[in-house]
Design an enzyme around this catalytic site. Structure first.
Site, PDB file in Angstrom:
ATOM      1  N   ASP A 149      31.215  -4.177  11.078  1.00 60.76           N
ATOM      2  CA  ASP A 149      30.927  -2.573  11.791  1.00 60.76           C
ATOM      3  C   ASP A 149      31.881  -1.861  12.660  1.00 60.76           C
ATOM      4  O   ASP A 149      32.560  -1.060  13.816  1.00 60.76           O
ATOM      5  CB  ASP A 149      29.748  -2.753  12.567  1.00 60.76           C
ATOM      6  CG  ASP A 149      29.835  -3.544  13.789  1.00 60.76           C
ATOM      7  OD1 ASP A 149      30.712  -4.847  13.045  1.00 60.76           O
ATOM      8  OD2 ASP A 149      28.467  -4.081  13.415  1.00 60.76           O
ATOM      9  N   ASP A 159      33.423  -8.699  15.045  1.00 58.36           N
ATOM     10  CA  ASP A 159      32.351  -7.794  15.110  1.00 58.36           C
ATOM     11  C   ASP A 159      32.645  -6.709  15.995  1.00 58.36           C
ATOM     12  O   ASP A 159      32.776  -7.238  16.328  1.00 58.36           O
ATOM     13  CB  ASP A 159      30.930  -8.698  14.798  1.00 58.36           C
ATOM     14  CG  ASP A 159      29.296  -7.401  14.428  1.00 58.36           C
ATOM     15  OD1 ASP A 159      29.447  -6.334  15.345  1.00 58.36           O
ATOM     16  OD2 ASP A 159      29.503  -7.289  13.934  1.00 58.36           O
ATOM     17  N   HIS A 206      23.809 -12.542  17.637  1.00 57.05           N
ATOM     18  CA  HIS A 206      23.018 -11.760  18.587  1.00 57.05           C
ATOM     19  C   HIS A 206      21.594 -13.055  18.738  1.00 57.05           C
ATOM     20  O   HIS A 206      21.606 -12.730  20.222  1.00 57.05           O
ATOM     21  CB  HIS A 206      22.779 -10.483  18.686  1.00 57.05           C
ATOM     22  CG  HIS A 206      23.808  -9.355  18.922  1.00 57.05           C
ATOM     23  ND1 HIS A 206      24.633  -9.755  19.492  1.00 57.05           N
ATOM     24  CD2 HIS A 206      23.678  -8.533  17.738  1.00 57.05           C
ATOM     25  CE1 HIS A 206      25.897  -8.441  19.153  1.00 57.05           C
ATOM     26  NE2 HIS A 206      25.276  -8.246  17.689  1.00 57.05           N
ATOM     27  N   HIS A 211      30.897  -5.551  17.918  1.00 56.29           N
ATOM     28  CA  HIS A 211      30.124  -5.909  19.591  1.00 56.29           C
ATOM     29  C   HIS A 211      30.041  -7.314  19.540  1.00 56.29           C
ATOM     30  O   HIS A 211      30.592  -8.220  18.730  1.00 56.29           O
ATOM     31  CB  HIS A 211      28.081  -5.295  18.603  1.00 56.29           C
ATOM     32  CG  HIS A 211      27.427  -4.712  18.004  1.00 56.29           C
ATOM     33  ND1 HIS A 211      27.845  -4.241  16.840  1.00 56.29           N
ATOM     34  CD2 HIS A 211      26.983  -3.712  18.703  1.00 56.29           C
ATOM     35  CE1 HIS A 211      27.217  -3.226  17.024  1.00 56.29           C
ATOM     36  NE2 HIS A 211      26.799  -2.908  19.037  1.00 56.29           N
TER      37      HIS A 211
END
Length: 518
Positions: free
Chosen positions: A276, A188, A153, A190
């Protein structure tokens, strides 16, 4: 050593290239588990130490080269990140942060991305492992692993989503010195927004992200976001809904990634293995098993292309350690037994003390029609890539001076942080509201796959977006000149010896520009 040796079990069955043995290196710093984001924060670097313990007790460390990464230096980080941002990360401490309120706000450092003791050293460590892994791939290793990396990120000038330095972008820049094309794949939960943004306008890096989409951090990753200018169709986003299971996930992953490998033909692959997306994650909402998650690693491994495996998210840390241990076994071509060997964290894996955990019975909100539509649309986008881009070979810039040292003699518990492993998975997690709050402020640059009307001014827009960030010969987004290699540069393969890069080696020209979304 034979792949079936050690305490882990039997070799994977040979199935084409996937069953073949690989030359694997693994980066680990015993200090990484000591860093502590703070009480109640879901990101726990201690999970890396737990993973390492499982690797040791499964006998996997003997089957690969284990290396301690050399910390990335300022100039290494500034190949992508802004100089003033790197200087801020280096200088800020818990004691001084109250005197730097404006800078904290400017660089988005605060609740999600807190200031903690050793913050800059932490960034140097995980970035050094990823760049070091890229260097090893450039020098003949088949697979390099850095479970401490994968912080996808972070942006050029700001922290985001528990990430401060984007080690993935730095590693890709290193790979581009030797490879015309690099593929980035993100599993991931995200969206891999920081990496996509960095390479949004280039055709030398393709980014593919499989992620939860909707009212969910970071709020980007729409299927309509396909890249811009030269990078059009080189960004692929696979938006998913809650509860996706192994079968549904692979019904997208394998056909899409198979087509990507066919049309893009990368020289190297970077796979971000954020855990995750596993069933039961504290911040996640998918329903993947560890085997289902690892099937992505197995599939990308089967193409026999240099592969960099990185960590990422993952907040039920006992399952993170399970997952990355199993995926290390997959990288080695080594099937691990489900019964977990005794280890220093054995009590955390009860009551079953097994490597695998069953997925839940949560509802899969991804309908067959939705999955078919996503797959069809993305395969259609890929069909518009008529051929892989080519790049002229010229003089190659000096490679990163990141010497590693063998980790065999390191004490993994040296300088153990007293609080780093106290809060395991039972502490009430921070909800996703803080991360979600930024969604409303995200302005996503979209370009419809069906419309080419904006192409006429594409070059002008790209030039404006990348103004001031054109790369020096040694990287993207840096105003610094190429740093010549000197006698202090250490050899990668033989720690402790000296190495000087020749001046007449080849280089890949046309380093991609950094695209900054506004």
């Amino acid at each position: 050593m034979d792949a079936s040796a050690g305490g882990g079990g039997n070799s994977l069955p040979t199935a084409g290239a996937d069953g073949a043995k690989r030359r694997v290196c693994y980066f680990y710093d015993a200090e990484v588990g000591n860093y502590y984001y703070g009480q109640g924060h879901p990101m726990k670097p201690h999970r890396i130490r737990m993973t390492h313990a499982l690797l040791a007790h499964y006998g996997l460390l003997d089957q690969m080269q284990v290396l301690k990464p050399h910390p990335a230096r300022d100039r290494d980080l500034c190949r992508f990140h802004a100089d003033d941002y790197v200087a801020f990360l280096r200088s800020v401490t818990p004691e001084t942060q109250q005197d730097q309120i404006r800078a904290l706000k400017r660089f988005n450092v605060g609740e999600d991305c807190p200031v903690f003791d050793g913050l800059y050293s932490f960034c140097q460590t995980y970035a050094g492992g990823s760049v070091g892994g890229a260097v090893k791939l450039n020098h003949g290793h088949d697979i390099a692993i850095n479970w401490a990396g994968g912080l996808h990120h972070a942006k050029k000038c700001e922290a985001s989503g528990f990430c401060y330095v984007n080690d993935i972008v730095l590693a890709i820049l290193e790979l581009l010195k030797y490879h015309q094309r690099v593929l980035y794949v993100d599993i991931d939960i995200h969206h891999g927004d920081g990496v996509e943004e960095a390479f949004y306008t280039t055709d030398r890096v393709m980014t593919v992200s499989f992620h939860k989409f909707g009212d969910y951090f970071p709020g980007t990753g729409d299927i309509r976001d396909i890249g811009h200018s030269k990078g059009k169709y080189y960004s692929l986003n696979v938006p998913l809904d809650d509860g996706i299971d192994d079968e549904s996930y692979q019904s997208l992953f394998k056909p899409i990634m198979g087509k990507v490998m066919e049309v893009f033909r990368p020289g190297a692959v970077v796979l971000q293995c954020g855990a995750d997306s596993l069933s039961g994650d504290r911040l996640g909402c998918f329903n993947l098993s560890i085997r289902g998650h690892a099937e992505c690693v197995r599939f990308m491994r089967s193409f026999n292309v240099p592969l960099l495996l990185l960590g990422g998210g993952g907040y039920t840390i006992r399952n993170v350690a399970r997952c990355w241990c199993y995926e290390t076994g997959v990288a080695l071509g080594h099937e691990l037994t489900d019964k977990m060997p005794p280890n220093e964290y054995f009590e955390y894996f009860g009551p079953d003390y097994t490597l695998h955990v069953a997925p839940s019975n949560m509802e899969n909100k991804n309908t067959r029609q939705q999955l078919d539509d996503i797959r069809s649309r993305l395969l259609d986008n890929l069909s518009k890539l008529r051929h892989a881009p080519s790049v002229q070979f010229q003089e190659r810039p000096p490679e990163a001076e990141l010497p590693e040292q063998d980790e065999d003699q390191e004490d993994p518990d040296e300088r153990h942080h007293a609080d780093s492993d106290v809060e395991m998975d039972d502490v009430k997690p921070l909800d996703d509201s803080g991360r979600r709050s930024s969604i409303q402020n995200v302005r996503v640059k979209r370009e419809s796959a069906e419309t080419d009307a904006a192409d006429q001014d594409g070059n002008r827009v790209a030039a404006e977006n990348t103004k001031g960030t054109e790369p020096a010969a040694d990287g993207v987004g840096s105003s610094k000149q190429t740093v010549p290699t000197d006698a202090s540069a250490m050899a990668i393969d033989e720690p402790g010896s000296l190495k000087v890069e020749p001046d007449n080696s080849n280089k890949l020209q046309d380093q991609p520009s950094v695209h900054q979304k506004t």
